[in-house]
Design an enzyme around this catalytic site. Structure first.
Site, PDB file in Angstrom:
ATOM      1  N   ASP A 297       0.848  -1.191   0.000  1.00  0.00           N
ATOM      2  CA  ASP A 297       0.000   0.000   0.000  1.00  0.00           C
ATOM      3  C   ASP A 297       0.881   1.237   0.000  1.00  0.00           C
ATOM      4  O   ASP A 297       2.022   1.184   0.427  1.00  0.00           O
ATOM      5  CB  ASP A 297      -0.829   0.065   1.288  1.00  0.00           C
ATOM      6  CG  ASP A 297      -2.005  -0.872   1.258  1.00  0.00           C
ATOM      7  OD1 ASP A 297      -2.346  -1.351   0.172  1.00  0.00           O
ATOM      8  OD2 ASP A 297      -2.562  -1.108   2.335  1.00  0.00           O
TER       9      ASP A 297
ATOM     10  N   LYS B  13      -3.368   1.662  -1.968  1.00  0.00           N
ATOM     11  CA  LYS B  13      -4.502   2.252  -1.259  1.00  0.00           C
ATOM     12  C   LYS B  13      -4.158   3.618  -0.703  1.00  0.00           C
ATOM     13  O   LYS B  13      -3.216   3.784   0.050  1.00  0.00           O
ATOM     14  CB  LYS B  13      -4.881   1.352  -0.089  1.00  0.00           C
ATOM     15  CG  LYS B  13      -5.784   0.266  -0.488  1.00  0.00           C
ATOM     16  CD  LYS B  13      -6.519  -0.197   0.733  1.00  0.00           C
ATOM     17  CE  LYS B  13      -7.249  -1.461   0.480  1.00  0.00           C
ATOM     18  NZ  LYS B  13      -7.628  -2.082   1.744  1.00  0.00           N
TER      19      LYS B  13
ATOM     20  N   MET C 286      -7.600   8.749   9.729  1.00  0.00           N
ATOM     21  CA  MET C 286      -8.413   9.051   8.544  1.00  0.00           C
ATOM     22  C   MET C 286      -9.452  10.125   8.869  1.00  0.00           C
ATOM     23  O   MET C 286     -10.593  10.063   8.424  1.00  0.00           O
ATOM     24  CB  MET C 286      -9.146   7.781   8.047  1.00  0.00           C
ATOM     25  CG  MET C 286      -8.205   6.664   7.671  1.00  0.00           C
ATOM     26  SD  MET C 286      -9.069   5.169   7.154  1.00  0.00           S
ATOM     27  CE  MET C 286      -9.427   4.429   8.748  1.00  0.00           C
TER      28      MET C 286
HETATM   29  N1  SAH Z   1      -3.070   0.278   9.799  1.00  0.00           N
HETATM   30  C1  SAH Z   1      -2.663   1.650   9.879  1.00  0.00           C
HETATM   31  C2  SAH Z   1      -3.805   2.623   9.716  1.00  0.00           C
HETATM   32  C3  SAH Z   1      -4.499   2.538   8.386  1.00  0.00           C
HETATM   33  S1  SAH Z   1      -5.713   3.776   8.184  1.00  0.00           S
HETATM   34  C4  SAH Z   1      -1.920   1.878  11.195  1.00  0.00           C
HETATM   35  O1  SAH Z   1      -1.972   1.025  12.083  1.00  0.00           O
HETATM   36  O2  SAH Z   1      -1.252   2.901  11.303  1.00  0.00           O
HETATM   37  C5  SAH Z   1      -4.798   5.066   7.413  1.00  0.00           C
HETATM   38  C6  SAH Z   1      -4.624   6.232   8.347  1.00  0.00           C
HETATM   39  O3  SAH Z   1      -3.535   6.028   9.214  1.00  0.00           O
HETATM   40  C7  SAH Z   1      -4.301   7.537   7.667  1.00  0.00           C
HETATM   41  O4  SAH Z   1      -5.424   8.161   7.115  1.00  0.00           O
HETATM   42  C8  SAH Z   1      -3.739   8.332   8.813  1.00  0.00           C
HETATM   43  O5  SAH Z   1      -4.759   8.764   9.671  1.00  0.00           O
HETATM   44  C9  SAH Z   1      -2.951   7.262   9.546  1.00  0.00           C
HETATM   45  N2  SAH Z   1      -1.522   7.246   9.174  1.00  0.00           N
HETATM   46  C10 SAH Z   1      -0.833   6.184   8.740  1.00  0.00           C
HETATM   47  N3  SAH Z   1       0.469   6.500   8.547  1.00  0.00           N
HETATM   48  C11 SAH Z   1       0.586   7.802   8.873  1.00  0.00           C
HETATM   49  C12 SAH Z   1       1.682   8.716   8.913  1.00  0.00           C
HETATM   50  N4  SAH Z   1       2.911   8.339   8.563  1.00  0.00           N
HETATM   51  N5  SAH Z   1       1.440   9.978   9.299  1.00  0.00           N
HETATM   52  C13 SAH Z   1       0.207  10.367   9.654  1.00  0.00           C
HETATM   53  N6  SAH Z   1      -0.859   9.555   9.646  1.00  0.00           N
HETATM   54  C14 SAH Z   1      -0.679   8.283   9.265  1.00  0.00           C
END
Ligand code: SAH
Length: 344
Positions: free
Chosen positions: A123, A144, A255
């Site tokens: 992703d 994604k 998100m």
């Molecule tokens: N499985 C992932 C989350 C997936 S949903 C986890 O555990 O982190 C995707 C959301 O994760 C994004 O919209 C944002 O809110 C957050 N996110 C993931 N990586 C990020 C990053 N490097 N900086 C800021 N937000 C992040």
């Protein structure tokens, strides 16, 4: 000699063990055949639901004795029997949590799974730019991003399962942790349904690590003894606003940029105080990381220019970060003074 026959809607009986026959089953199903299965020659005795006179028997040689007699009986009644090769050993799928975007935050298990992979489906939120340095596997972007899914969820599951059934070691690299808003559970279920061995390697979730990148601890003694992680993908209900506001701990929203306005208004209606500290941390651990600090009353205006990926933090822990960062700054200043004084 090769023969093309339209198998759509035709009854095909596939014989052979589940492991040996899995690729034949997939091929015949894909060709539109109505597949029934006989996985051991002994099963012939209680073969109630088997078609009496299938259009074709596809015989997979799995090495079990006794197939010759079974196949002979079909041949006698005029059913053609096609020999099918047995599948090689099955591959497996490993769901890997890639952390928030820096390879430094990959686990040791993630690095070794990547190294051993034949193919990686990744992703955009995973640390994909560094992948060529970590693996010689084929790299496939299933890309994604919010509102942009070039490959559908079922398409991704199909790709993974097909590659594993073809004998490949598949890594599904996901952002953060696979089980936090990552649809990891669905991908595991798809593998299990297809009989593909699957395991999950946890990752560093952005829910905790991205606030940390901005100096925000999600819990802090005397300030917050609980934190709730919420998806802002869909607007929350009024009930959810009320419950969240009533919890009194830290709220972490993933998100949440698209629904920030709705959330802030809902929290105000639910009685949260307007000076409740809030922070938006964008692009944690990546180039352009940025933190915007405001409060419930001002966040919508303050974060107007913020974009995904971002983590939203609501709670007094945001103040801890400000204090800690202030302190760190003070320390740097002291260091500077100290070295100026010692002439270092
Ligand atoms: N499985 C992932 C989350 C997936 S949903 C986890 O555990 O982190 C995707 C959301 O994760 C994004 O919209 C944002 O809110 C957050 N996110 C993931 N990586 C990020 C990053 N490097 N900086 C800021 N937000 C992040």
């Amino acid at each position: 000699m090769q023969l093309s026959i339209d198998l759509t809607g035709r009854e095909v009986l596939i014989t052979g063990s589940d492991t040996a026959a899995r690729q034949a089953v997939r091929r015949y199903r894909a060709a539109g055949a109505v597949v029934s299965r006989l996985s051991s020659p002994a099963g012939a005795a209680q073969a109630g639901p088997l078609p009496e006179r299938p259009f074709l028997v596809a015989a997979v040689d799995d090495g079990q004795p006794g197939w010759a007699a079974v196949l002979g009986r079909y041949r006698e009644t005029g059913v053609p029997v096609a020999a099918e090769p047995a599948a090689g050993p099955a591959g497996h799928v490993t769901l890997v949590g890639g952390g928030p975007g820096s390879t430094e935050l990959l686990t040791v298990a993630a690095v070794s799974a990547l190294r051993d992979a034949d193919v990686v489906f990744y992703d955009r939120l995973a640390p994909y730019q560094e992948l060529p340095a970590l693996t010689t596997a084929d790299l496939l972007d299933v890309g994604k991003r919010p509102g942009h899914h070039p490959v559908s969820q079922s398409g991704i599951e199909e790709l993974m399962v097909d590659a594993a059934l073809a004998g490949k070691n598949v890594v599904r690299l996901k952002g953060g942790d696979p089980y936090v808003f990552g649809r990891g559970g669905e991908e595991v279920a798809a593998c299990i349904t297809a009989g593909v061995p699957v395991r999950v390697i946890s990752g560093v979730t952005s829910a905790i690590s991205v606030p940390a990148a901005a100096g925000i601890p999600v819990t802090h003694r005397g300030v917050s003894h609980l934190f709730t992680v919420v998806s802002g993908h869909a607007p929350l209900t009024e009930r959810e606003h009320t419950h969240l506001a009533g919890l009194g701990g830290t709220i972490v929203v993933l998100m949440g940029i698209g629904t920030l306005h709705h959330l802030a208004a809902g929290m105000r209606r639910a009685g949260m105080r307007v000076d409740m500290p809030m922070a938006v941390v964008e692009r944690g651990y990546r180039p352009g990381q940025r933190t915007t600090i405001a409060d419930l009353g001002t966040i919508t205006t303050a974060a107007a220019g913020c974009s995904n990926p971002a983590v939203l933090v609501i709670g007094d822990v945001v103040k801890v970060a400000e204090a800690n960062l202030g302190y760190a700054g003070a320390e740097a200043e002291l260091d500077r003074l100290a070295s100026a004084l010692t002439g270092a």
